[in-house]
Design an enzyme around this catalytic site. Structure first.
Site: not given
Ligand code: AQP
Length: 363
Positions: A123, A206, A209
């Protein structure tokens, strides 16, 4: 006054969280995590947390945006099927116990140990380590506190979070060895159906957001936007519909999405569409996503129209969470040797502006 009935349960406890980092959940959040949280409400004693403290570790948003995003993700979790009477749904910053316990765990974590967390390296790669806030470095320890406070038996984790769960287990064991049995050592929970959804434009990464808009389907996207994004999804040139995540990651991702919404498997969807063009498959995927996303967005809108009710639900969830977190934190602090607070209870009364503060007031 809110009266909280504490129900003792023999169910195993599960804890999970989501960051309010965007203006909407994306498809991967739902198919990879939240959909399973809904199913787990009945099987487990479930605690679900909107982890807003984590949402300021990278590029802290404007304060009003953070407040709004926290309400949006809460509304979306409810629209997805979380029921505040069957789980504890709460916001992390509403419980001071999270940073309180995190501090103790930080003091038990070696610098080298924290430095081995690959997510920090990933990150901070873009802007460089020296430009990152220390919060990004220590967030896996706050995550450990999030879990250990609730004595969770299980934590649903994706591959990217495995290393952090290992750290959580290590810290729980270290604390228990040093100070006596205090924390449940949590295990990873692998849900039966947890799809990993890839970015539509860059299927080696992956879906996220915070990635570029075109590769991410937000659950707030309207049908035309969803159709456009799926139509433009990167695939390959050979034209054969086959589930092969290595050789055909983009196409396989579309098969995974279709399968997730039709209670099928990617291989079976590939068989169903064999011999048809990619355009035909893409149209079917868009249709399946829209069939879910359209009513979901409408329900989210209804919930967001009543922010007072959302706040009431979150206050109820915080009270449920506090009943567990507070007991754990008091126990951990006593074991460490912190003197318990005593004397007259702290008052929340504030002196009138410009008025005199009474000699005995506690801040
Ligand atoms: N692409 C994905 N496929 C499957 N699972 C996913 N998760 C996130 N992206 C995918 C799962 O969603 C849960 C909540 O995620 P989070 O918001 O706490 O953190 P993250 O994994 O960092 O999600 P994002 O959307 O990628 O957010 P940003 O862009 O802010 O970093 C978790 O259980 C995650 O595994």
């Amino acid at each position: 006054m809110q009266v909280l009935t504490l129900v003792t349960t023999s169910k195993q406890r599960v804890l999970s969280g989501i960051q309010p980092t965007g203006d909407s959940m994306q498809l991967g959040n739902y198919l990879g995590a939240v959909r399973n949280w809904v199913d787990m409400q009945d099987e487990f004693d479930a605690y679900y947390c909107v982890v807003d403290l984590h949402a300021i570790t990278l590029d802290p948003p404007e304060p009003e945006a953070l407040r709004q995003r926290t309400r949006i993700v809460t509304a979306q979790l409810l629209a997805a099927g979380l029921n505040p009477d069957r789980c504890a749904l709460f916001v992390q910053s509403h419980l001071a116990e999270h940073p309180q316990l995190s501090w103790v765990l930080e003091c038990l974590t070696g610098f080298g140990e924290a430095n081995r967390m690959t997510q920090f390296k990933d990150k901070s790669a873009k802007s460089g380590v020296d430009r990152q806030g220390v919060g990004l470095f220590t967030y896996p320890i706050l995550q450990a506190a999030d879990i250990l406070l609730y004595q969770a038996n299980y934590v649903p984790v994706g591959e990217d979070q495995r290393q952090h769960l290992e750290l959580t287990r290590t810290l729980a064991q270290r604390f228990n060895t040093r100070y006596g049995q205090t924390f449940v050592v949590p295990d990873a929970y692998i849900p039966k159906a947890a799809a990993k959804i890839l970015d539509l434009q860059e299927p080696s990464a992956k879906m996220s957001k915070s990635r570029a808009d075109a590769g991410t389907i937000y659950l707030s996207d309207d049908p035309a936007t969803i159709t456009k994004k799926i139509k433009r999804a990167v695939t390959d040139a050979d034209g054969e519909i086959r589930y092969d995540p290595e050789a055909k990651p983009g196409l396989s991702n579309l098969l995974t999405i279709h399968a997730a919404f039709t209670d099928s498997t990617p291989a079976k969807v590939a068989d169903d569409f064999a011999g048809q063009g990619y355009g035909h498959l893409k149209a079917a995927v868009a249709e399946a996503v829209i069939a879910f996303a359209e009513p979901f967005a409408a329900r989210t809108g209804e919930l967001l129209a009543d922010p007072a009710e959302l706040d009431r639900i979150l206050a109820h969830g915080a009270a449920k969470a506090r009943a567990v977190a507070s007991a754990t934190c008091i126990d951990a602090y006593a074991k460490v040797g912190f003197l318990p607070p005593s004397g007259p209870p702290a008052t929340t009364d504030r002196p009138e502006q410009g008025g005199q503060q009474s000699a005995g007031a506690v801040g």
